[in-house]
Design an enzyme around this catalytic site. Structure first.
Site, PDB file in Angstrom:
ATOM      1  N   GLU A   1       0.852  -1.187   0.000  1.00  0.00           N
ATOM      2  CA  GLU A   1       0.000   0.000   0.000  1.00  0.00           C
ATOM      3  C   GLU A   1       0.889   1.238   0.000  1.00  0.00           C
ATOM      4  O   GLU A   1       1.980   1.234   0.576  1.00  0.00           O
ATOM      5  CB  GLU A   1      -0.896  -0.007   1.247  1.00  0.00           C
ATOM      6  CG  GLU A   1      -1.764   1.252   1.356  1.00  0.00           C
ATOM      7  CD  GLU A   1      -2.883   1.140   2.397  1.00  0.00           C
ATOM      8  OE1 GLU A   1      -2.965   0.123   3.101  1.00  0.00           O
ATOM      9  OE2 GLU A   1      -3.677   2.095   2.477  1.00  0.00           O
TER      10      GLU A   1
ATOM     11  N   ASN B   1     -12.023  -0.931  -1.377  1.00  0.00           N
ATOM     12  CA  ASN B   1     -11.386  -1.464  -0.170  1.00  0.00           C
ATOM     13  C   ASN B   1     -12.228  -1.149   1.058  1.00  0.00           C
ATOM     14  O   ASN B   1     -12.623   0.015   1.252  1.00  0.00           O
ATOM     15  CB  ASN B   1     -10.005  -0.818   0.016  1.00  0.00           C
ATOM     16  CG  ASN B   1      -9.333  -1.264   1.301  1.00  0.00           C
ATOM     17  OD1 ASN B   1      -8.941  -2.421   1.447  1.00  0.00           O
ATOM     18  ND2 ASN B   1      -9.219  -0.350   2.273  1.00  0.00           N
ATOM     19  N   GLU B   2     -12.508  -2.152   1.862  1.00  0.00           N
ATOM     20  CA  GLU B   2     -13.168  -1.988   3.169  1.00  0.00           C
ATOM     21  C   GLU B   2     -14.287  -0.941   3.140  1.00  0.00           C
ATOM     22  O   GLU B   2     -14.332  -0.033   3.968  1.00  0.00           O
ATOM     23  CB  GLU B   2     -12.129  -1.634   4.251  1.00  0.00           C
ATOM     24  CG  GLU B   2     -11.161  -2.766   4.502  1.00  0.00           C
ATOM     25  CD  GLU B   2     -10.287  -2.591   5.742  1.00  0.00           C
ATOM     26  OE1 GLU B   2     -10.219  -1.487   6.317  1.00  0.00           O
ATOM     27  OE2 GLU B   2      -9.644  -3.594   6.138  1.00  0.00           O
TER      28      GLU B   2
ATOM     29  N   GLU C   1      -6.447  -9.240   3.395  1.00  0.00           N
ATOM     30  CA  GLU C   1      -5.642  -8.579   4.430  1.00  0.00           C
ATOM     31  C   GLU C   1      -5.687  -9.469   5.665  1.00  0.00           C
ATOM     32  O   GLU C   1      -6.768  -9.725   6.200  1.00  0.00           O
ATOM     33  CB  GLU C   1      -6.160  -7.182   4.780  1.00  0.00           C
ATOM     34  CG  GLU C   1      -5.862  -6.142   3.711  1.00  0.00           C
ATOM     35  CD  GLU C   1      -6.184  -4.718   4.137  1.00  0.00           C
ATOM     36  OE1 GLU C   1      -6.010  -4.388   5.328  1.00  0.00           O
ATOM     37  OE2 GLU C   1      -6.624  -3.952   3.260  1.00  0.00           O
TER      38      GLU C   1
HETATM   39  O1  AHR Z   1      -3.140  -2.669   6.231  1.00  0.00           O
HETATM   40  C1  AHR Z   1      -3.421  -1.472   6.894  1.00  0.00           C
HETATM   41  C2  AHR Z   1      -4.852  -1.009   6.691  1.00  0.00           C
HETATM   42  O2  AHR Z   1      -5.709  -1.918   7.313  1.00  0.00           O
HETATM   43  C3  AHR Z   1      -5.361  -0.947   5.278  1.00  0.00           C
HETATM   44  O3  AHR Z   1      -5.066   0.247   4.636  1.00  0.00           O
HETATM   45  C4  AHR Z   1      -6.842  -1.075   5.457  1.00  0.00           C
HETATM   46  O4  AHR Z   1      -7.461  -1.669   4.330  1.00  0.00           O
HETATM   47  C5  AHR Z   1      -6.994  -1.880   6.722  1.00  0.00           C
HETATM   48  O5  AHR Z   1      -7.895  -1.305   7.594  1.00  0.00           O
END
Ligand code: AHR
Length: 500
Positions: free
Chosen positions: A26, A171-172, A291
């Site tokens: 990231e 994402n999330e 993740e």
């Molecule tokens: O991996 C760190 C963070 O954790 C990421 O940016 C996010 O997707 C998650 O909450």
């Protein structure tokens, strides 16, 4: 105490999926800048990539790498990261309160992936952006030539398309912290529309819808159901994210984190199958556990928010110890055990940011304790995952109830005949004597290698000054007597064996 199980090459759970050993880069903290990329570093190659980190990435056995976020992606403009570097804008990264210089973007990262010999998995921004930008980045990345954006890629120096196969739809998006956070229905509709558009461009790509950011999210379960009701036919995967830490000195629960991961996967699979049944679909949605890791999140949340707008600040550079690596090895056991549903996974993240690899600006790169279970599992888990029915004593945990003291998974490679066993002993004071009945393999196997991670000091870790303080040791006293394998597991330990 003793524990035992039997292995049979006919009792196959699922194939070992190479994508189980994915990771994640990231634009966050020092993962990209001074992590994978640091022009001027003594090990930097002609493109500014640190070859010491590249070497460790290959040694880690990483197969796919998710990019460019994470929370970062929900405010990212992909086109900021293409074209002449000198012309690229500096932007605020609102997710991590820092400045993104855009020196590294899609083309550079794809070149890094080729050097690291990993597959690129790309996340599109469904936070501040939508269908059009997802189509644009897909056209830029994957269209061969002859259109505005594919020709721009060629003009920027990349003639062949990047041919990215796996695409994450945001994402999330269930998390209130996410830029552009949506309700499940809003996100499900956006994911479905984006997926349909991307599939119109290329029906063969694989698409991942956002599942829950954790099993403890208040919307867990209903989020997956609603999202999948909207996009079941047009996506291949639903994602799971999970981070574990030792809370208030409760090492017993922490070492059993894999129990939670098993339950998370079972819950998501059941929810996806319920939606499939309702839709009378024969399709099975797979899980991308994109993740997962040990992360001392509560420490990060207790820190004051960062001041100013730094470039590549030190963010969540957790230093892992022996007990972390044992819990982590247990999570890898869970991912393998669930290979019938989890067909892709990403260790978050790769370098510096909650990572198995650490690097110092201008200085060395080294392996954290968690590097070792990952590298060895990726190297030895081959062929098929075999069913393990563990017979072991149990203990009571505050978080997960009664759990077995020993956990294990095994793989069998029909082409080489190799059998690999991965095991953890969660007991904090007693060694475990594990016996494995190998009668079903005949009598031809021998112990080819056996490695254990254990230490009298459970809090020992690797640092820039002592980079190999914690490493693997050959497992002593392993015996294979006819078809009965005996493996001693020290208290709080992770072990891997290969029989050939
Ligand atoms: O991996 C760190 C963070 O954790 C990421 O940016 C996010 O997707 C998650 O909450």
């Amino acid at each position: 105490f003793n524990a035992s199980f039997a292995l049979d090459p006919a009792h196959v759970v699922a194939p070992v999926h190479r994508r189980t050993f994915g990771s994640f880069v990231e634009h966050m903290g020092r993962c990209v800048y001074t992590g994978i990329y640091e022009p001027g570093h003594p090990s930097a190659d002609e493109e500014g990539f640190r070859t010491d980190v590249l070497d460790l990435t290959r040694e880690l056995g990483v197969t796919t790498v998710r990019y460019p976020g994470g929370n970062f992606v929900s405010g990212y403009r992909w086109e900021d990261g293409i074209g002449p570097v000198a012309d690229r804008p500096r932007r605020r990264d609102l997710a991590w309160h820092s400045v993104e210089t855009n020196e590294v973007g899609l083309d550079e990262f794809a070149r890094w992936c080729a050097k690291a010999d990993v597959e690129l998995m790309y996340a599109v921004n469904l936070g501040t952006r939508g269908i059009e930008e997802a189509l644009d980045v897909h056209e830029y990345a994957n269209h061969p030539a002859g259109t505005a954006l594919s020709d721009l890629r060629v003009a920027n120096g990349t003639k062949e398309p990047h041919n990215i196969r796996m695409w994450c739809l945001g994402n999330e998006m269930d998390g209130p912290w996410q830029i552009g956070h949506r309700t499940a229905l809003e996100y499900g509709r956006l994911a479905a529309a984006t997926a349909r558009a991307l599939r119109a461009a290329d029906p063969t790509i694989e698409l991942v819808a956002c599942g829950s950011s954790g099993a403890a999210m208040p919307t867990f379960g209903s989020w997956e159901a609603t999202v999948l009701e909207e996009c079941y036919d047009v996506v291949d995967y639903i994602s799971c994210h999970a981070y574990y830490e030792e809370h208030d000195g409760d090492l017993g629960s922490f070492l059993a984190s894999a129990v939670d991961m098993d339950r998370f996967v079972a819950g998501v699979a059941a929810t996806a199958d319920a939606v499939g049944a309702k839709l009378r679909s024969r399709k099975k949605i797979q899980i991308s556990f994109d993740e997962w890791n040990v992360w001392y999140l509560s420490r990060f949340q207790a820190e004051p928010p960062s001041a100013g707008w730094p470039v590549a600040p030190r963010v969540i550079e957790d230093q892992y110890h022996v007990a972390d690596a044992v819990a982590f090895g247990g999570l890898l056991i869970s991912l393998l055990r669930n290979s019938d549903r989890v067909t892709a996974a990403c260790l978050a993240q790769l370098v510096n940011v909650i990572a198995p690899i650490r690097s110092e600006p201008g200085g060395p790169a080294w392996r954290q304790t968690t590097f070792h279970p990952f590298a060895t599992t990726s190297r030895l888990a081959r062929g098929n995952v075999l069913a393990v029915t563990m017979d072991a004593p149990s203990y009571e945990t505050a978080r997960y109830g009664e759990v077995p003291l020993v956990d294990a998974v095994a793989t069998h490679d029909p082409s080489s005949g190799d059998v690999s066993v991965f095991a953890v002993n969660r007991d904090q004071s007693s060694p475990a004597g594990v016996t494995v009945d190998l009668r079903a393999f005949g009598g031809s196997l021998t112990v080819a290698e056996a490695w254990t991670l254990a230490d009298d000091d459970l809090r020992a870790s690797n640092t820039v000054d002592a980079p190999d303080r914690v490493t693997l040791h050959r497992t002593p006293d392993v015996t294979l007597d006819g078809t009965l394998l005996r493996v001693p597991l020290p208290p709080v330990s992770w072990t891997a064996l290969r029989l050939s």
